[in-house]
Scaffold this motif. Structure first.
Motif, PDB file in Angstrom:
ATOM      1  N   GLN A  93       1.032  -1.083  -0.110  1.00  0.00           N
ATOM      2  CA  GLN A  93      -0.118  -0.271  -0.093  1.00  0.00           C
ATOM      3  C   GLN A  93       0.786   1.237   0.225  1.00  0.00           C
ATOM      4  OE1 GLN A  93      -2.483  -0.251   3.141  1.00  0.00           O
ATOM      5  NE2 GLN A  93      -3.314  -2.227   2.365  1.00  0.00           N
ATOM      6  N   SER A  94       2.236   1.114  -0.403  1.00  0.00           N
ATOM      7  CA  SER A  94       2.874   2.108   0.012  1.00  0.00           C
ATOM      8  C   SER A  94       3.922   2.782  -1.488  1.00  0.00           C
ATOM      9  CB  SER A  94       4.125   1.674   0.882  1.00  0.00           C
ATOM     10  OG  SER A  94       4.931   1.440   1.155  1.00  0.00           O
ATOM     11  N   GLN A  95       3.529   2.062  -2.811  1.00  0.00           N
ATOM     12  CA  GLN A  95       4.533   3.206  -3.538  1.00  0.00           C
ATOM     13  C   GLN A  95       4.111   4.539  -3.592  1.00  0.00           C
ATOM     14  OE1 GLN A  95       1.620   1.336  -4.127  1.00  0.00           O
ATOM     15  NE2 GLN A  95       1.705  -0.983  -5.135  1.00  0.00           N
ATOM     16  N   GLY A  96       5.885   4.741  -3.464  1.00  0.00           N
ATOM     17  CA  GLY A  96       6.232   6.418  -3.850  1.00  0.00           C
ATOM     18  C   GLY A  96       6.732   7.065  -2.144  1.00  0.00           C
ATOM     19  N   CYS A  97       5.918   6.262  -0.896  1.00  0.00           N
ATOM     20  CA  CYS A  97       6.181   5.876  -0.045  1.00  0.00           C
ATOM     21  C   CYS A  97       7.811   6.646   0.690  1.00  0.00           C
ATOM     22  CB  CYS A  97       5.906   5.841   1.763  1.00  0.00           C
ATOM     23  SG  CYS A  97       5.437   6.132   3.032  1.00  0.00           S
ATOM     24  N   ALA A  98       7.861   6.865   1.596  1.00  0.00           N
ATOM     25  CA  ALA A  98       9.447   6.991   1.447  1.00  0.00           C
ATOM     26  C   ALA A  98      10.082   7.204   3.134  1.00  0.00           C
ATOM     27  CB  ALA A  98      10.184   8.637  -0.098  1.00  0.00           C
ATOM     28  N   TRP A  99      11.704   7.815   3.314  1.00  0.00           N
ATOM     29  CA  TRP A  99      11.536   7.728   5.194  1.00  0.00           C
ATOM     30  C   TRP A  99      12.866   7.940   4.413  1.00  0.00           C
ATOM     31  CZ3 TRP A  99      10.725   8.290  10.253  1.00  0.00           C
ATOM     32  CH2 TRP A  99      11.326   8.747  10.953  1.00  0.00           C
ATOM     33  N   LEU A 135       2.975   8.301 -11.031  1.00  0.00           N
ATOM     34  CA  LEU A 135       2.993   7.768  -9.521  1.00  0.00           C
ATOM     35  C   LEU A 135       2.620   9.023  -8.786  1.00  0.00           C
ATOM     36  CD1 LEU A 135       2.541   5.803  -7.464  1.00  0.00           C
ATOM     37  CD2 LEU A 135       5.043   5.203  -7.794  1.00  0.00           C
ATOM     38  N   ASP A 136       4.426   9.789  -8.709  1.00  0.00           N
ATOM     39  CA  ASP A 136       4.190  11.057  -7.890  1.00  0.00           C
ATOM     40  C   ASP A 136       3.710  11.760  -7.754  1.00  0.00           C
ATOM     41  OD1 ASP A 136       6.451   9.396  -6.714  1.00  0.00           O
ATOM     42  OD2 ASP A 136       8.280  10.765  -7.941  1.00  0.00           O
ATOM     43  N   GLU A 137       2.990  12.256  -8.957  1.00  0.00           N
ATOM     44  CA  GLU A 137       2.244  13.300  -9.260  1.00  0.00           C
ATOM     45  C   GLU A 137       0.475  13.102  -8.661  1.00  0.00           C
ATOM     46  OE1 GLU A 137      -0.988  14.984 -13.224  1.00  0.00           O
ATOM     47  OE2 GLU A 137       2.203  15.243 -13.797  1.00  0.00           O
ATOM     48  N   ASP A 138       0.438  11.582  -9.479  1.00  0.00           N
ATOM     49  CA  ASP A 138      -0.655  11.129  -7.979  1.00  0.00           C
ATOM     50  C   ASP A 138      -0.953  10.819  -7.124  1.00  0.00           C
ATOM     51  OD1 ASP A 138      -1.773  10.755 -11.009  1.00  0.00           O
ATOM     52  OD2 ASP A 138      -1.486   9.147 -11.108  1.00  0.00           O
ATOM     53  N   ASN A 139       0.164  11.035  -6.469  1.00  0.00           N
ATOM     54  CA  ASN A 139       0.726  10.687  -4.761  1.00  0.00           C
ATOM     55  C   ASN A 139       0.774  12.260  -3.991  1.00  0.00           C
ATOM     56  OD1 ASN A 139       0.149   7.641  -4.424  1.00  0.00           O
ATOM     57  ND2 ASN A 139       3.321   8.009  -5.070  1.00  0.00           N
ATOM     58  N   LYS A 140       0.941  13.260  -4.893  1.00  0.00           N
ATOM     59  CA  LYS A 140       0.650  14.908  -4.964  1.00  0.00           C
ATOM     60  C   LYS A 140      -1.105  14.712  -4.689  1.00  0.00           C
ATOM     61  CE  LYS A 140       2.364  18.800  -3.509  1.00  0.00           C
ATOM     62  NZ  LYS A 140       1.092  19.136  -3.226  1.00  0.00           N
ATOM     63  N   LYS A 141      -1.701  14.657  -5.923  1.00  0.00           N
ATOM     64  CA  LYS A 141      -2.830  14.358  -5.693  1.00  0.00           C
ATOM     65  C   LYS A 141      -3.735  14.278  -3.919  1.00  0.00           C
ATOM     66  CE  LYS A 141      -3.869  15.714 -10.658  1.00  0.00           C
ATOM     67  NZ  LYS A 141      -3.792  15.210 -11.869  1.00  0.00           N
ATOM     68  N   ARG A 142      -3.504  13.191  -4.167  1.00  0.00           N
ATOM     69  CA  ARG A 142      -4.005  12.463  -2.795  1.00  0.00           C
ATOM     70  C   ARG A 142      -3.160  12.929  -1.324  1.00  0.00           C
ATOM     71  NH1 ARG A 142      -4.841   6.781  -3.030  1.00  0.00           N
ATOM     72  NH2 ARG A 142      -5.711   5.698  -5.489  1.00  0.00           N
ATOM     73  N   GLN A 143      -2.362  13.550  -1.413  1.00  0.00           N
ATOM     74  CA  GLN A 143      -1.667  13.911  -0.545  1.00  0.00           C
ATOM     75  C   GLN A 143      -2.443  15.466  -0.308  1.00  0.00           C
ATOM     76  OE1 GLN A 143       2.169  14.589  -1.661  1.00  0.00           O
ATOM     77  NE2 GLN A 143       2.953  11.985  -0.821  1.00  0.00           N
ATOM     78  N   ASP A 144      -2.488  15.947  -1.347  1.00  0.00           N
ATOM     79  CA  ASP A 144      -3.554  17.981  -1.402  1.00  0.00           C
ATOM     80  C   ASP A 144      -4.797  17.666  -1.062  1.00  0.00           C
ATOM     81  OD1 ASP A 144      -1.651  18.616  -1.864  1.00  0.00           O
ATOM     82  OD2 ASP A 144      -2.195  19.225  -4.268  1.00  0.00           O
ATOM     83  N   VAL A 173       1.388   8.349   1.482  1.00  0.00           N
ATOM     84  CA  VAL A 173       0.921   8.249   0.719  1.00  0.00           C
ATOM     85  C   VAL A 173      -0.039   8.191   0.109  1.00  0.00           C
ATOM     86  CG1 VAL A 173       3.492   8.064  -1.323  1.00  0.00           C
ATOM     87  CG2 VAL A 173       1.684   6.394  -0.488  1.00  0.00           C
ATOM     88  N   TYR A 174      -1.236   7.772   1.101  1.00  0.00           N
ATOM     89  CA  TYR A 174      -2.311   8.062   1.241  1.00  0.00           C
ATOM     90  C   TYR A 174      -3.096   7.058   0.399  1.00  0.00           C
ATOM     91  CZ  TYR A 174      -1.968  11.764   4.319  1.00  0.00           C
ATOM     92  OH  TYR A 174      -1.434  12.853   5.502  1.00  0.00           O
TER      93      TYR A 174
END
Length: 366
Positions: free
Chosen positions: A163-169, A249-258, A284-285
């Motif tokens: 469930q975490s594609q694109g998530c980072a630490w 992916l990063d662009e889509d995750n940014k929309k989820r974060q917004d 990445v929600y």
């Protein structure tokens, strides 16, 4: 109806590119283990930051093969223990028990919903060989203390990145934080295929070679079988589609974060609890879980007002019939999560107008 996840609308965003990718596969006449798989493996490994990516048929196979690889290398054996969060999807547990390994369930924290790292060390025994963390809901489940514990006791740190594609630490992607990681590309994931698909990522060349062989009937050379293997392959169509989706992916995750930021700022019903907010890099929600003692009534209220929701998950693993020997165990935080959790609409095509409706309906629930 405001959908929890609108795959039709998500697919339409780049429909022409998907059609071109699928047609390329059709025209090639090559449908398994071809150039599309090789390209996706290369691109995804580069994105995650690992030396190897092995494409497989689904996320459960990826989890199974990861630990099976360690068994073939003699690092794990039947009866060894794997520490794993009590609050996870059943696939994480199934992969452990299918390998004749023993899951040692550790509670999450209520604030973060991820495994309580402070409770891991007390769960370690002479049989413990690894820790499987799960970046549930898209929230990172790692910190330096976990890495130090695994190093101190010589444990393999494995990641369930379903469930975490694109998530980072701290700039390192989930999937590259530990020794090896399993990924799911089920259609509903942040990076989803058109069918079932999965992958294992690792920097361990020997482990990667074993996993690739076991997934291919146990063969590293045609008609020569070193291992009692299985058939776990990603289709060329799915590899081609995923390679297109990876670009966005990063662009889509940014929309989820917004969208998540809007929820955090505007949901203010005293009957509703939100998980502790963490930095966007760490979330990445994949889902946006909310918690309510009157969860079932809340879900029905939202449905009546045209808002689709889903429970992740109604029954925890230790209460499932398939693990009936565990039914007398008590994991109160996990059980609280599973009786109160409700996932509200979260995807990259939800408009702010729709988000406002979701928030307004939640806030008037009594």
């Amino acid at each position: 109806m405001i959908k929890l996840l609108d795959l039709q609308a998500i697919t339409a965003m780049h429909g022409d590119e998907y059609k071109a990718a699928v047609n390329r596969v059709i025209d090639s006449g090559w449908f398994l283990q071809g150039n599309e798989n090789k390209q996706f493996e290369t691109d995804y490994a580069e994105y995650i930051g690992t030396d190897h990516c092995i494409a497989v048929a689904n996320g459960l196979d990826a989890l199974y093969l990861l630990m099976r690889g360690y068994k073939e290398l003699g690092i794990m054996k039947d009866g060894d223990e794997i520490i794993v969060p009590a609050n996870t999807y059943i696939a994480t547990i199934i992969a452990i028990t299918r390998n004749n390994l023993v899951p040692v369930l550790v509670e999450p924290t209520w604030e973060h919903l991820e495994i309580d790292i402070d409770k891991i060390e007390e769960a370690i025994t002479s049989k413990t060989k690894g820790v499987m963390i799960v970046h549930l809901y898209g929230r990172v489940s790692y910190d330096e203390k976990l890495g130090e514990i695994c190093k101190k006791y010589g444990l393999k740190l494995m990641e369930d990145c379903a469930q975490s594609q694109g998530c980072a630490w701290k700039g390192v992607k989930t999937g590259a934080l530990g020794d090896a990681a399993a990924h799911s590309f089920y259609p509903g994931k942040n990076l989803g295929a058109f069918g079932d698909a999965g992958a294992v990522t690792t920097n361990n060349t020997e482990l990667a070679e074993v996993i690739r062989a076991v997934a291919n009937y146990g063969s590293q050379k045609k008609y020569v079988f070193k291992y009692v293997g299985m058939n776990s392959r990603m289709s060329e169509v799915d590899a081609a589609v995923l390679d297109v989706k990876l670009k966005y992916l990063d662009e889509d995750n940014k929309k989820r974060q917004d969208l998540a930021a809007y929820y955090y700022e505007h949901i203010n019903n005293p009957l509703i609890t939100l998980p502790k907010r963490i930095d966007d890099e760490n979330n990445v929600y994949h889902q946006f879980p909310i918690f309510c003692e009157y969860r079932d009534k809340l879900q029905e209220f939202l449905k009546e007002n045209g808002i689709q929701t889903l429970i992740h998950y109604p029954i925890p693993p230790h209460k499932q019939e398939c693990y009936k020997d565990w039914k007398y165990r008590s994991y109160p935080i996990t059980e609280k999560i599973h009786t109160q959790e409700l996932s509200i609409p979260m995807n990259q095509v939800i408009s702010m107008e729709e988000a406002e409706i979701v928030v307004n309906v939640i806030n008037v629930f009594k």
